[in-house]
Design a protein around this motif. Sequence first.
Motif, PDB file in Angstrom:
ATOM      1  N   LEU A 258       0.926  15.727   5.933  1.00 12.62           N
ATOM      2  CA  LEU A 258       2.292  16.199   6.150  1.00 12.62           C
ATOM      3  C   LEU A 258       3.012  15.026   7.010  1.00 12.62           C
ATOM      4  CD1 LEU A 258       1.057  19.548   7.599  1.00 12.62           C
ATOM      5  CD2 LEU A 258       2.402  19.298   5.622  1.00 12.62           C
ATOM      6  N   GLY A 259       2.960  13.773   6.679  1.00  6.18           N
ATOM      7  CA  GLY A 259       3.584  12.867   7.013  1.00  6.18           C
ATOM      8  C   GLY A 259       3.375  12.228   8.560  1.00  6.18           C
ATOM      9  N   GLY A 260       2.468  12.931   9.228  1.00  6.64           N
ATOM     10  CA  GLY A 260       2.118  12.419  10.668  1.00  6.64           C
ATOM     11  C   GLY A 260       1.207  11.518  10.727  1.00  6.64           C
ATOM     12  N   GLU A 261       0.688  10.887  11.889  1.00  5.59           N
ATOM     13  CA  GLU A 261      -0.078   9.916  12.331  1.00  5.59           C
ATOM     14  C   GLU A 261      -1.138  10.193  12.926  1.00  5.59           C
ATOM     15  OE1 GLU A 261       0.574   6.656  11.637  1.00  5.59           O
ATOM     16  OE2 GLU A 261       2.656   6.968  10.835  1.00  5.59           O
TER      17      GLU A 261
ATOM     18  N   LEU B 266       6.526  17.324   7.010  1.00  5.37           N
ATOM     19  CA  LEU B 266       6.952  18.440   8.157  1.00  5.37           C
ATOM     20  C   LEU B 266       6.449  17.740   9.535  1.00  5.37           C
ATOM     21  CD1 LEU B 266       5.626  21.798   6.779  1.00  5.37           C
ATOM     22  CD2 LEU B 266       8.019  20.831   7.010  1.00  5.37           C
ATOM     23  N   LEU B 267       5.463  16.812   9.600  1.00 10.53           N
ATOM     24  CA  LEU B 267       4.972  16.405  10.971  1.00 10.53           C
ATOM     25  C   LEU B 267       5.277  15.056  11.272  1.00 10.53           C
ATOM     26  CD1 LEU B 267       1.497  18.522  11.142  1.00 10.53           C
ATOM     27  CD2 LEU B 267       3.751  19.038  11.843  1.00 10.53           C
TER      28      LEU B 267
ATOM     29  N   ALA C 219      -4.939  16.301   6.697  1.00  8.85           N
ATOM     30  CA  ALA C 219      -3.920  17.492   6.876  1.00  8.85           C
ATOM     31  C   ALA C 219      -2.767  16.862   7.492  1.00  8.85           C
ATOM     32  CB  ALA C 219      -4.476  18.574   7.738  1.00  8.85           C
ATOM     33  N   MET C 220      -3.044  15.916   8.527  1.00  8.97           N
ATOM     34  CA  MET C 220      -1.919  15.105   9.111  1.00  8.97           C
ATOM     35  C   MET C 220      -1.242  14.343   8.329  1.00  8.97           C
ATOM     36  SD  MET C 220      -1.068  15.718  12.424  1.00  8.97           S
ATOM     37  CE  MET C 220       0.374  14.979  13.351  1.00  8.97           C
TER      38      MET C 220
END
Length: 316
Positions: free
Chosen positions: A65-68, A37-38, A61-62
Amino acid sequence: MASLITMDDLTNEEIIEVLDNAERLLPVARGETYLPLLEGKILGNLFFEPSTRTRMSFETAMKRLGGEVVNLGDVKTSSVVKGETLFDMIQMVDGYTDIIAMRHPRQGAAQYASDSARVPILNGGDGAGHHPTQTMLDLFTIRQAHGTLEGLNVALVGDLRFGRTVHSLSHALVRFGCTLTFVSPESLSMPDEIISDLKRHGADITETADLSSVIPSADVIYMTRIQKERFPDEDEYARVAGIFKLCAADLSPAKGGMIVMHPLPRVSEISPDVDNTKHARYFEQAFNGVVARMSLLCRLLNVEVPAIISSNGGEN
Ligand code: NCD
């Protein structure tokens, strides 16, 4: 864009929404499904004080959700040692990232940062002030155990003076109609301005120094570490160090469903023999930091959490 500095930044309805989304994200936090999602978003972790759980769970968490994530890293190897101000640092990190999680020894620092930042700030602890993201995982844990946040008997134990986790948590619990018992020595009692704020919200509060007296009626016993680093002098700390220690044997008069929580790290407040009792909830509580922070990151980045997330096949 909205930041989360104190629990006043969320209404009760918004708190429930964040908790509901956190619950949906459990399979993602467990790594059973991947839900980016991120993707394309970058979190800046600015921790000017030691942190294990808060920093790592934000990072987990990041990433789940695919974030960096970009980290300030050790303050000693950053430009802070060259005298860079918080203001300048925020101006810069703001340009590198989409959202910032920060922890700082000075009370009010997160608010100060948010006043000058273009991206949302998540307060991961400002001195002896507030720790709202911890409160969200605490509320998640309480609701998971009791099925509700309303009308519970919660005992907050230890360093209520310098402990930012209990400052934020007590405020939220009062708003959900919980009855609070503050257990501390006089010198570590809840600050007057917080008590006044709680009373304004209709708080039902009892103060005591006797931990054993609260065990039979409590639904939650929330232990805290004496915040050694905030004491003006060593002697004052020495007088209260190790003052409360909960052992498995102490819990025999407790209700069956009572849970023992602790934001961790523990020093000597909870004996390891409590770990194997049905009451211990502090390690699940630390795990819940991942879902609570996932849900908050989505909210502050205006990303909707899907209503149904299957545990093995991604988004439905
Ligand atoms: C707490 C903190 O930093 O205020 N830790 C945490 O975030 N889990 C509690 C503490 O340090 O005692």
